[in-house]
Scaffold this active site. Structure first.
Site, PDB file in Angstrom:
ATOM      1  N   SER A   7      -0.924  -1.475   9.677  1.00  0.00           N
ATOM      2  CA  SER A   7      -0.512  -0.776   8.458  1.00  0.00           C
ATOM      3  C   SER A   7      -0.062   0.640   8.772  1.00  0.00           C
ATOM      4  CB  SER A   7      -1.673  -0.735   7.466  1.00  0.00           C
ATOM      5  OG  SER A   7      -1.355   0.127   6.396  1.00  0.00           O
ATOM      6  N   HIS A  32       2.914  -3.802   8.438  1.00  0.00           N
ATOM      7  CA  HIS A  32       2.455  -3.771   7.050  1.00  0.00           C
ATOM      8  C   HIS A  32       2.845  -2.435   6.422  1.00  0.00           C
ATOM      9  CE1 HIS A  32      -0.012  -5.544   3.879  1.00  0.00           C
ATOM     10  NE2 HIS A  32      -0.455  -4.312   3.623  1.00  0.00           N
ATOM     11  N   ASP A  34       2.652  -0.260   3.141  1.00  0.00           N
ATOM     12  CA  ASP A  34       1.963  -0.089   1.868  1.00  0.00           C
ATOM     13  C   ASP A  34       2.763   0.809   0.936  1.00  0.00           C
ATOM     14  OD1 ASP A  34      -0.641  -1.482   2.216  1.00  0.00           O
ATOM     15  OD2 ASP A  34      -0.854  -0.079   3.890  1.00  0.00           O
ATOM     16  N   MET A  36       2.683   2.522  -2.736  1.00  0.00           N
ATOM     17  CA  MET A  36       1.801   2.873  -3.843  1.00  0.00           C
ATOM     18  C   MET A  36       2.524   3.779  -4.830  1.00  0.00           C
ATOM     19  SD  MET A  36      -1.672   3.756  -1.722  1.00  0.00           S
ATOM     20  CE  MET A  36      -2.193   2.763  -0.312  1.00  0.00           C
ATOM     21  N   HIS A  65       3.903  -4.481   1.045  1.00  0.00           N
ATOM     22  CA  HIS A  65       2.824  -4.705   0.079  1.00  0.00           C
ATOM     23  C   HIS A  65       3.002  -3.731  -1.088  1.00  0.00           C
ATOM     24  CE1 HIS A  65      -1.847  -4.435  -0.577  1.00  0.00           C
ATOM     25  NE2 HIS A  65      -1.229  -4.998  -1.596  1.00  0.00           N
ATOM     26  N   MET A  67       1.871  -2.106  -4.174  1.00  0.00           N
ATOM     27  CA  MET A  67       0.735  -1.769  -5.042  1.00  0.00           C
ATOM     28  C   MET A  67       1.269  -0.905  -6.176  1.00  0.00           C
ATOM     29  SD  MET A  67      -2.213  -1.108  -2.172  1.00  0.00           S
ATOM     30  CE  MET A  67      -1.101  -0.737  -0.807  1.00  0.00           C
ATOM     31  N   MET A 136      -7.524  -8.680  -0.645  1.00  0.00           N
ATOM     32  CA  MET A 136      -7.941  -7.317  -0.346  1.00  0.00           C
ATOM     33  C   MET A 136      -9.429  -7.298  -0.033  1.00  0.00           C
ATOM     34  SD  MET A 136      -5.262  -5.399  -0.399  1.00  0.00           S
ATOM     35  CE  MET A 136      -6.129  -3.829  -0.236  1.00  0.00           C
ATOM     36  N   ASP A 174      -6.775  -7.485   4.190  1.00  0.00           N
ATOM     37  CA  ASP A 174      -6.408  -6.076   4.340  1.00  0.00           C
ATOM     38  C   ASP A 174      -7.541  -5.192   3.861  1.00  0.00           C
ATOM     39  OD1 ASP A 174      -5.264  -3.560   4.323  1.00  0.00           O
ATOM     40  OD2 ASP A 174      -3.667  -4.046   2.915  1.00  0.00           O
TER      41      ASP A 174
END
Length: 214
Positions: A7, A32, A34, A36, A65, A67, A136, A174
């Site tokens: 990540s 990965h 992330d 957000m 991913h 979020m 998660m 994760d």
């Protein structure tokens, strides 16, 4: 085959290209990423322009991913930026099916993620659309958290649900995973391991990635 997806949340953002090269040379399978939004989760990270900027510098599978709330608004941006897998949260939208269908129409693999307190049975209607289920093992939104042991039964339940549906979807985990505890999630059925600090803060990235394969 066990895959490792470092990540970039734990990487040195001032030297992102170099950091990605390190994990690629170290044997990573996925990267990965992330994303957000400061709403679905408290923090804000990065957007599609960053994905587009790093795409030419890596051959890794970009495991994005999201979020974010109502991710259907942005999946096309991330697909065009170079995402290979786009994972959205079950809890982030009431348009789960429509969002997964759009991801697949854009030519990406579709992933569905659940938080630690979400019952895995809620993924059942969407399993046929999923190439990956992300369980998660910490509350999403912050890097460097400790693994929540109570999430292990969720991994096992997802494994059983996929088997009942004859699904070949990967099971990704994760949050707080390192070579010290990875065997627990592998035994539960996970086959894609996300790790941030354990990889990017490691003195020997290659050895750490080997350790994450169990």
């Amino acid at each position: 085959m066990i895959k490792v997806s470092p990540s970039i949340l734990a990487s040195d953002f001032a030297n992102l290209q170099t950091e990605i090269e390190k994990v690629e040379k170290g044997g990573a399978d996925y990267l990965h990423i992330d994303v957000m939004d400061g709403a679905f989760v408290p923090n804000i990270t990065l957007g599609a322009p960053i994905v587009k900027a790093i795409r030419p510098h890596s051959k890794l599978v970009f495991d994005v991913h999201l979020m974010i709330n109502e991710p259907i608004r942005y999946v096309e941006d991330f697909a065009k930026a170079g995402a290979d897998i786009i994972t959205v949260h079950l809890e982030s939208t009431e348009r789960v099916r429509e969002t997964l269908e759009k991801i697949k129409k854009l030519g990406c693999k579709a992933g569905l993620s659940i938080k630690p307190r979400t019952d895995p049975v809620e993924i059942i209607p969407y399993i046929p659309l999923c190439d990956l289920i992300l369980v998660m093992t910490v509350e999403p939104g912050f890097g460097g958290q400790s693994f929540i042991p109570e999430t292990v039964p969720h991994i096992e339940k997802v494994r059983d649900l996929l088997a009942k549906e004859n699904s070949n979807a990967e099971i990704e985990v994760d949050g707080g995973i390192s070579p010290k505890n990875v065997r627990t999630v592998l035994n539960a059925g996970a086959n894609v391991i996300v790790a941030g600090s354990a990889v990017f803060k490691s003195d020997d990235i290659s050895e750490t990635i080997r350790g994450l394969r169990g």
